[in-house]
Design a protein around this motif. Structure first.
Motif, PDB file in Angstrom:
ATOM      1  N   HIS A  57       0.846  -1.197   0.000  1.00  0.00           N
ATOM      2  CA  HIS A  57       0.000   0.000   0.000  1.00  0.00           C
ATOM      3  C   HIS A  57       0.876   1.240   0.000  1.00  0.00           C
ATOM      4  O   HIS A  57       1.775   1.388   0.845  1.00  0.00           O
ATOM      5  N   ALA A  59       0.464   5.652  -0.597  1.00  0.00           N
ATOM      6  CA  ALA A  59      -0.373   6.828  -0.846  1.00  0.00           C
ATOM      7  C   ALA A  59       0.500   7.939  -1.400  1.00  0.00           C
ATOM      8  O   ALA A  59       1.620   8.157  -0.919  1.00  0.00           O
ATOM      9  N   ILE A  80     -11.582   3.187  -9.626  1.00  0.00           N
ATOM     10  CA  ILE A  80     -11.478   3.767  -8.289  1.00  0.00           C
ATOM     11  C   ILE A  80     -12.318   2.933  -7.327  1.00  0.00           C
ATOM     12  O   ILE A  80     -13.475   2.614  -7.595  1.00  0.00           O
ATOM     13  N   GLU A  87     -16.666   7.077  -4.016  1.00  0.00           N
ATOM     14  CA  GLU A  87     -15.253   7.051  -4.414  1.00  0.00           C
ATOM     15  C   GLU A  87     -14.417   8.020  -3.581  1.00  0.00           C
ATOM     16  O   GLU A  87     -13.227   7.791  -3.376  1.00  0.00           O
ATOM     17  N   SER A  99      -9.489  11.232   0.149  1.00  0.00           N
ATOM     18  CA  SER A  99      -8.691  10.236  -0.559  1.00  0.00           C
ATOM     19  C   SER A  99      -9.456   9.585  -1.701  1.00  0.00           C
ATOM     20  O   SER A  99     -10.690   9.510  -1.691  1.00  0.00           O
ATOM     21  N   TYR A 101      -8.869   5.837  -3.686  1.00  0.00           N
ATOM     22  CA  TYR A 101      -8.120   4.581  -3.670  1.00  0.00           C
ATOM     23  C   TYR A 101      -8.305   3.861  -5.010  1.00  0.00           C
ATOM     24  O   TYR A 101      -9.402   3.856  -5.572  1.00  0.00           O
ATOM     25  N   ILE A 109      -2.342  -1.500  -3.462  1.00  0.00           N
ATOM     26  CA  ILE A 109      -3.396  -0.555  -3.117  1.00  0.00           C
ATOM     27  C   ILE A 109      -2.797   0.847  -3.137  1.00  0.00           C
ATOM     28  O   ILE A 109      -1.988   1.208  -2.269  1.00  0.00           O
ATOM     29  N   GLU A 111      -3.234   5.165  -3.479  1.00  0.00           N
ATOM     30  CA  GLU A 111      -4.139   6.187  -2.941  1.00  0.00           C
ATOM     31  C   GLU A 111      -3.635   7.571  -3.310  1.00  0.00           C
ATOM     32  O   GLU A 111      -2.430   7.839  -3.232  1.00  0.00           O
ATOM     33  N   ILE A 113      -4.064  11.164  -1.715  1.00  0.00           N
ATOM     34  CA  ILE A 113      -4.574  11.759  -0.488  1.00  0.00           C
ATOM     35  C   ILE A 113      -4.274  13.255  -0.486  1.00  0.00           C
ATOM     36  O   ILE A 113      -3.139  13.673  -0.719  1.00  0.00           O
ATOM     37  N   TRP A 186      -6.357  -4.289   3.849  1.00  0.00           N
ATOM     38  CA  TRP A 186      -6.198  -2.875   3.546  1.00  0.00           C
ATOM     39  C   TRP A 186      -7.544  -2.238   3.236  1.00  0.00           C
ATOM     40  O   TRP A 186      -8.318  -2.774   2.448  1.00  0.00           O
ATOM     41  N   THR A 189     -10.586  -2.245   0.833  1.00  0.00           N
ATOM     42  CA  THR A 189     -10.893  -3.601   0.418  1.00  0.00           C
ATOM     43  C   THR A 189     -11.303  -4.424   1.634  1.00  0.00           C
ATOM     44  O   THR A 189     -11.120  -4.009   2.777  1.00  0.00           O
TER      45      THR A 189
END
Length: 223
Positions: A57, A59, A80, A87, A99, A101, A109, A111, A113, A186, A189
């Motif tokens: 993951h 971001a 998305i 979303e 955010s 994702y 994953i 992102e 942000i 995460w 999900t």
């Protein structure tokens, strides 16, 4: 704290390069040995490795003033992910963030942000949203509280706004380590658990110690 570089492995280097270069339009320097993706002030290093369970993951920080632009720009490029049918996902009152994702190569994953703390940052001049840096790196561990204690003691990284036995954020709004239990999926999900593959995170830190190995696969280094 700032995240300078993140290093991970991928099974299909060419496909990963294509995604970051042609879908997210990021600068990529690729060779047969690996690739380096420039994300604002940060770098993402990709090398070929074997398969592993779970997903990484990351971001990427964007400007609050460009959030709507980023949403419109991203929508036709990726699928998305949604939470509660939306979303756009809002952070807590402490985080003061919005955010988006989405999935990247091999299930990573990703992102975008936008934090209100970056509201005064000058926006870019192009048609694409400006990615400021790698803002967050997700880390799956067996013992969250023990890992938080180790990072605080060895590298002087403070906890941010979250601290529990399954989820903790460490660092500052400029760069966060998201430390979660390795069986916790995460967000947003319900099935993508943290990667059990190689991960090295290079950060800015005043600590004297230069490297902490959280496991045989996960290392945090200063530089």
């Amino acid at each position: 704290m700032k995240i300078l570089k993140v290093s991970i492995t991928v099974r299909d280097l060419a496909k990963a390069v294509q995604f970051y270069r042609d879908v997210l339009l990021l600068p990529v320097e690729a060779s047969t040995a690996g690739a380096e993706v420039t994300i604002g002030s940060s770098r993402l290093t990709l090398t070929t490795g074997g398969s592993f369970d779970g997903a990484h993951h990351l971001a990427f920080g964007i400007l609050p003033s460009e959030f709507e632009l980023a949403h419109e720009w991203l929508a036709p490029r990726v699928s998305i992910l949604k939470a509660d049918g939306s979303e756009v996902i809002f952070g807590s009152d402490d985080w003061r963030s919005r955010s988006l994702y989405f999935l990247g190569p091999e299930g990573i994953i990703l992102e975008f942000i936008a934090r209100e703390a970056d509201a005064s940052t000058v926006p870019g001049q192009g048609e694409n949203p400006r990615m400021l840096s790698i803002s967050e790196v997700g880390i799956g561990v067996e013992d969250v509280l023990a890992t938080v204690a180790t990072l605080a003691e060895e590298l002087a990284i403070p906890h941010y706004y979250d601290l529990s036995s399954t989820f903790a954020s460490m660092g500052s709004h400029d760069g966060l380590l998201i430390v979660v239990h390795h069986e916790r999926p995460w967000f947003p999900t319900k099935s993508s658990q943290p990667a059990r593959g190689p991960l090295t995170v290079q950060i800015e830190s005043p600590a004297r110690k230069s490297r902490v190995n959280l496991s045989s696969r996960i290392s945090i280094v200063t530089g």
